[in-house]
Design an enzyme around this catalytic site. Structure first.
Site, short mmCIF file in Angstrom:
data_model
loop_
_atom_site.label_atom_id
_atom_site.label_comp_id
_atom_site.label_asym_id
_atom_site.label_seq_id
_atom_site.Cartn_x
_atom_site.Cartn_y
_atom_site.Cartn_z
N ASP A 112 -11.16 25.73 48.09
CA ASP A 112 -10.76 27.12 48.18
C ASP A 112 -9.16 27.09 48.30
OD1 ASP A 112 -13.53 28.20 47.37
OD2 ASP A 112 -14.01 27.12 49.64
N LYS B 107 -16.85 22.21 43.52
CA LYS B 107 -17.62 23.85 42.91
C LYS B 107 -15.53 24.74 42.98
CE LYS B 107 -18.49 26.73 46.25
NZ LYS B 107 -18.01 28.84 46.45
N LEU C 92 -18.74 32.35 39.80
CA LEU C 92 -18.09 33.21 39.46
C LEU C 92 -18.84 34.15 39.56
CD1 LEU C 92 -17.01 31.90 36.05
CD2 LEU C 92 -15.38 32.17 38.69
N ASP D 124 -22.86 42.09 35.77
CA ASP D 124 -22.75 42.71 34.93
C ASP D 124 -24.21 42.87 34.39
OD1 ASP D 124 -21.47 44.27 33.11
OD2 ASP D 124 -19.01 43.35 33.83
N ASN E 179 -25.37 41.97 27.85
CA ASN E 179 -24.78 42.09 26.87
C ASN E 179 -23.50 41.07 27.41
OD1 ASN E 179 -23.83 41.77 23.93
ND2 ASN E 179 -22.80 43.04 24.97
N THR F 64 -24.28 35.97 52.12
CA THR F 64 -25.12 36.61 53.76
C THR F 64 -24.03 37.01 54.58
OG1 THR F 64 -23.37 34.15 54.06
CG2 THR F 64 -25.36 34.01 53.98
N ARG G 228 -22.43 22.10 58.36
CA ARG G 228 -21.32 20.82 58.85
C ARG G 228 -21.98 19.89 58.96
NH1 ARG G 228 -18.88 23.88 56.56
NH2 ARG G 228 -17.37 25.47 57.07
N GLN H 173 -18.67 30.21 59.51
CA GLN H 173 -20.67 29.59 59.83
C GLN H 173 -20.97 29.78 60.37
OE1 GLN H 173 -21.33 29.76 56.07
NE2 GLN H 173 -19.95 28.81 54.97
N ARG I 202 -14.58 23.13 54.13
CA ARG I 202 -13.30 22.97 55.68
C ARG I 202 -13.52 22.05 55.89
NH1 ARG I 202 -13.87 28.97 57.12
NH2 ARG I 202 -15.98 28.25 56.62
#
Ligand code: C5P
Length: 224
Positions: free
Chosen positions: A10, A32, A60, A64, A67, A115, A175, A184, A205
């Site tokens: 991230d 990821k 991702l 939607d 199609n 979450t 963790r 978290q 992290r």
């Protein structure tokens, strides 16, 4: 068994992200990449990270019409992702078409309820009943649609696995024993999550912000 730890990359800048992966790659099983990374660095960024030789999880969270999701799924074949996420609330047809359009061997997993949402957020979107009921309902829908599994917490994974024995379960919010929890709230250790039935352990992290990321990743690996 191969290493189930996927590093949540991230970081906003590409070069530090590449450097981090290269530091820890001997002690993780994959990487990821989320929406933030993909929007900032696009396909070029994915290819750059893929050079490390580890499997890529493209988080991702597609949502939607069927199609469009199927076309997006085909468009990402070029990155050869090992895992891709879609929102279960997109519905059964969307999930079926997503799975049908995914490359052979690519796991398609569903996000049930974010979450960040609580019961009052659910009600505000017109969904009545508890968050737990909604998560189980969406997990069943994902299963019925032929997806490989869902994203769930280390606490939920044991229960979900009882109902979906061969499911593929992606667990974030982990963790290592003795580390800070950050934002978290419901954390379990990587080992507990694996023992509860997790297929993939998403860890960010505790590795990326460690003073020595390679040592942190190695220590986590040693507990598994
Ligand atoms: O840094 P940390 O280990 O908390 O990172 C966890 C990763 O998993 C982040 O990329 C975060 O966006 C993601 N995630 C999460 N909780 C969820 C779903 C995804 O932490 N419920």
């Amino acid at each position: 068994m191969s290493n189930p730890v996927y590093l949540a990359l991230d970081l906003p800048q590409l070069e530090p992200a590449k450097a981090l992966v290269n530091k820890v790659k001997a002690h993780i099983g994959g990487v990821k990449l989320g929406l933030e990374f993909f929007c900032a660095h696009g396909g070029h960024g994915v290819h750059e990270i893929a050079h490390c030789g580890l499997p890529i999880f493209l988080d991702l969270k597609f949502h939607d019409i069927p199609n469009t999701v199927a076309s997006a799924m085909q468009a990402i074949h070029v990155y050869q992702p090992a895992i891709v996420t879609v929102h279960a609330s997109g519905g059964r047809a969307m999930m079926e078409d997503a799975k049908a359009a995914a490359a052979e061997g690519c796991k398609v997993v569903a996000v049930t309820m974010l979450t960040s949402m609580d019961a009052s957020d659910l009600t505000a979107t017109g969904v009545y009943g508890s968050a737990e009921t909604q998560v189980m309902r969406l997990a069943e829908l994902a299963h019925a649609a032929g997806l490989d599994g869902i994203v769930c917490s280390g606490q939920e994974v044991g229960t979900v696995k009882k109902a979906w024995k061969d499911g593929f379960f992606v667990v974030p919010g982990l963790r290592p024993a003795g580390s800070g929890t950050g934002d978290q709230k419901r954390v379990v250790t990587p080992r507990q999550a694996r023992d509860n039935g997790a297929s993939v352990l998403v860890i960010g992290r505790p590795i990326s912000r460690a003073e020595d990321p390679a040592a942190a990743a190695r220590a986590i690996e040693a507990t598994l």
